[in-house]
Design an enzyme around this catalytic site. Structure first.
Site, PDB file in Angstrom:
ATOM      1  NE  ARG A 135      -4.120  -1.981   1.831  1.00  0.00           N
ATOM      2  CZ  ARG A 135      -4.123  -3.031   2.628  1.00  0.00           C
ATOM      3  NH1 ARG A 135      -3.264  -3.096   3.625  1.00  0.00           N
ATOM      4  NH2 ARG A 135      -4.973  -3.994   2.442  1.00  0.00           N
ATOM      5  CE  LYS A 189      -0.754  13.553 -14.631  1.00  0.00           C
ATOM      6  NZ  LYS A 189      -1.080  14.046 -15.979  1.00  0.00           N
ATOM      7  CD  GLU A 195       6.925  15.861 -22.426  1.00  0.00           C
ATOM      8  OE1 GLU A 195       6.397  16.878 -21.941  1.00  0.00           O
ATOM      9  OE2 GLU A 195       6.301  14.805 -22.662  1.00  0.00           O
ATOM     10  CE  LYS A 247       5.231  17.031 -14.054  1.00  0.00           C
ATOM     11  NZ  LYS A 247       5.329  15.826 -14.831  1.00  0.00           N
ATOM     12  CD  GLU A 252      -4.071  16.047 -15.847  1.00  0.00           C
ATOM     13  OE1 GLU A 252      -2.939  15.570 -15.631  1.00  0.00           O
ATOM     14  OE2 GLU A 252      -4.724  15.856 -16.870  1.00  0.00           O
ATOM     15  NE  ARG A 303       0.511  16.506 -12.927  1.00  0.00           N
ATOM     16  CZ  ARG A 303       1.228  15.761 -12.107  1.00  0.00           C
ATOM     17  NH1 ARG A 303       0.947  15.760 -10.817  1.00  0.00           N
ATOM     18  NH2 ARG A 303       2.210  15.022 -12.557  1.00  0.00           N
ATOM     19  CG  ASN A 316      -1.891  16.586 -20.084  1.00  0.00           C
ATOM     20  OD1 ASN A 316      -0.890  15.930 -19.841  1.00  0.00           O
ATOM     21  ND2 ASN A 316      -2.932  16.634 -19.276  1.00  0.00           N
ATOM     22  CG  HIS A 367       0.980  15.325 -23.692  1.00  0.00           C
ATOM     23  ND1 HIS A 367       1.740  16.474 -23.788  1.00  0.00           N
ATOM     24  CD2 HIS A 367       1.769  14.414 -23.076  1.00  0.00           C
ATOM     25  CE1 HIS A 367       2.920  16.256 -23.230  1.00  0.00           C
ATOM     26  NE2 HIS A 367       2.962  15.021 -22.789  1.00  0.00           N
ATOM     27  CG  HIS A 375      -1.615  10.503 -25.308  1.00  0.00           C
ATOM     28  ND1 HIS A 375      -2.239  10.869 -24.151  1.00  0.00           N
ATOM     29  CD2 HIS A 375      -0.286  10.505 -25.027  1.00  0.00           C
ATOM     30  CE1 HIS A 375      -1.330  11.080 -23.197  1.00  0.00           C
ATOM     31  NE2 HIS A 375      -0.146  10.864 -23.719  1.00  0.00           N
ATOM     32  CG  HIS A 399       5.788  10.732 -24.798  1.00  0.00           C
ATOM     33  ND1 HIS A 399       4.409  10.691 -24.957  1.00  0.00           N
ATOM     34  CD2 HIS A 399       6.034  11.734 -23.912  1.00  0.00           C
ATOM     35  CE1 HIS A 399       3.852  11.613 -24.189  1.00  0.00           C
ATOM     36  NE2 HIS A 399       4.814  12.256 -23.544  1.00  0.00           N
TER      37      HIS A 399
HETATM   38  N1  GLY Z   1       3.338  14.672 -17.827  1.00  0.00           N
HETATM   39  C1  GLY Z   1       2.234  15.427 -17.432  1.00  0.00           C
HETATM   40  C2  GLY Z   1       2.046  15.522 -15.960  1.00  0.00           C
HETATM   41  O1  GLY Z   1       2.910  15.114 -15.214  1.00  0.00           O
HETATM   42  O2  GLY Z   1       1.035  16.013 -15.530  1.00  0.00           O
END
Ligand code: GLY
Length: 367
Positions: free
Chosen positions: A122, A144, A186, A228, A238, A242, A246, A249, A253, A267
């Site tokens: 956990r 993430k 990025e 970031k 998010e 946040r 993206n 993105h 994707h 990517h």
């Molecule tokens: N890579 C996008 C984020 O970390 O929110």
């Protein structure tokens, strides 16, 4: 030369250290986190071949023993099978709640290792030692974690913050140029989404950075991580801001799915195309001037980046199919596609108010 960015999430504060020589000094920093004197490392075959001995020697210097699980390199490792193998490895290693697991690699190892750490007993602590530009500026920071499934990328995962991130700029020296440039997709994203002055700086300094200028690399990674961290502090899970991270993105994707998540499109290359298309879409919607997408494209091209779907090469499904896949993106809310668009360079925002025919037009013209 080391800079520190503090990610001051209450109760889960951690530092991101950016600089040179950090791998060789990693043992003492990891030992300072406490836990048993034994560290379990998750890594991949490429990183293990280049750098695992240095990490294990650094741990030994600090009196820590270690064992490593060496996974196959590549996106295919963000899988249920690898997740199970890592959990079994860590349980065999008798990792306890107070211990620290090290994720040593690029975005794949970081995302998978972070997810394993999130669910093992956990939740155990983990340290990210990102070895690619993409992982240093994005995936190792912010918590993430996750794996891919047949349904798409990152659809299974958890938010789980690391206890420490060591972004050793020296490790980028062994990165193939294609991977470095993919990570650059990025980096440029941060300037485009929220810092026009950083984009200006990149226009002047990114070529030297790509050629190996260490202080330029430290500055670019530090500024990216600062941005970031600021966004993650405002919106860890998010619910709002946040999503700005993206930028590019939603397009990316769909293009990654179109290329079977293979090395036809890395990517960061997809992010580069996605940023160019997001600015083109913004201009067509009258949100920014046509000069902005032109400037974005010019810079990305000068950096050897892909900017159009046709730059990928080979067969890509038609615009309608790509748009359908965008609708599968996990950023969809109540069936509405969310895009990150821009009112100018450094002025991104999130919207669901995008007519499908405009998106189709952009996709068709880029094909
Ligand atoms: N890579 C996008 C984020 O970390 O929110």
């Amino acid at each position: 030369m080391t800079t520190t960015v503090a990610v001051a999430l209450p109760g889960r504060e951690y530092d991101v250290l950016i600089g040179t020589g950090l791998l060789a000094g990693a043992g003492h920093r990891i030992a300072a986190l406490g836990g048993r004197r034994h560290v379990a490392i998750l890594t991949d075959a490429t990183v293990a071949g280049l750098h695992l001995a240095t990490l294990q020697a650094a741990l030994a210097d600090a009196g820590l023993t270690s064992d490593a699980k060496v996974l196959p390199a590549g996106e295919g490792t963000k899988s249920w099978a690898a997740l199970e193998a890592c959990c079994d490895f860590l349980l065999d290693q008798k990792v306890e709640r107070g211990d620290v697991v090290v994720a040593f690699g690029g975005g794949v190892v970081g995302d998978l290792g972070g997810f394993v750490a999130a669910i093992l007993r956990r939740g155990v602590r983990f340290v990210q030692i990102p070895t690619t530009l993409l992982a240093q500026v994005d995936s190792s920071v912010g918590g993430k974690t996750g794996i891919n499934t047949l349904h798409g990328k990152n659809l299974i995962g958890a938010f789980h913050q690391p206890s420490l991130v060591l972004a050793d700029i020296d490790l980028l020296a062994t990165l193939p140029r294609r991977d470095f440039l993919a990570g650059y997709g990025e980096v440029v994203k941060y300037g485009l989404l929220g810092d026009a002055a950083f984009f200006d700086w990149l226009e002047s300094n990114a070529p030297a950075m790509a050629d190996g200028d260490i202080s330029a690399r430290v500055h670019a990674v530090t500024r990216s991580v600062q941005m970031k961290a600021e966004i993650v502090l405002r919106d860890e899970t998010e619910q709002g801001d946040r999503a700005l991270l993206n930028l590019g993105h939603t397009f990316c994707h769909a293009l990654e799915k179109a290329t079977d998540y293979s090395d036809r499109l890395l990517h960061g290359e997809g992010v580069s195309i996605g940023c160019a298309l997001a600015f083109e879409l913004s201009a067509r919607l009258g949100l920014c001037s046509q000069e902005d997408p032109s400037r974005v494209r010019a810079h990305l091209k000068a950096m050897g980046q892909k900017v159009d779907i046709r730059d990928i090469g080979g067969d890509i499904p038609d615009a309608e199919t790509l748009l359908g896949w965008m609708g599968q993106d996990k950023k969809v809310i109540a069936g509405k596609l969310r895009f990150v668009l821009a009112r100018g360079i450094g002025q991104a925002f999130v919207t669901s108010d995008v007519p499908a025919d405009k998106v189709l037009g952009v996709l068709r013209d880029a094909a």
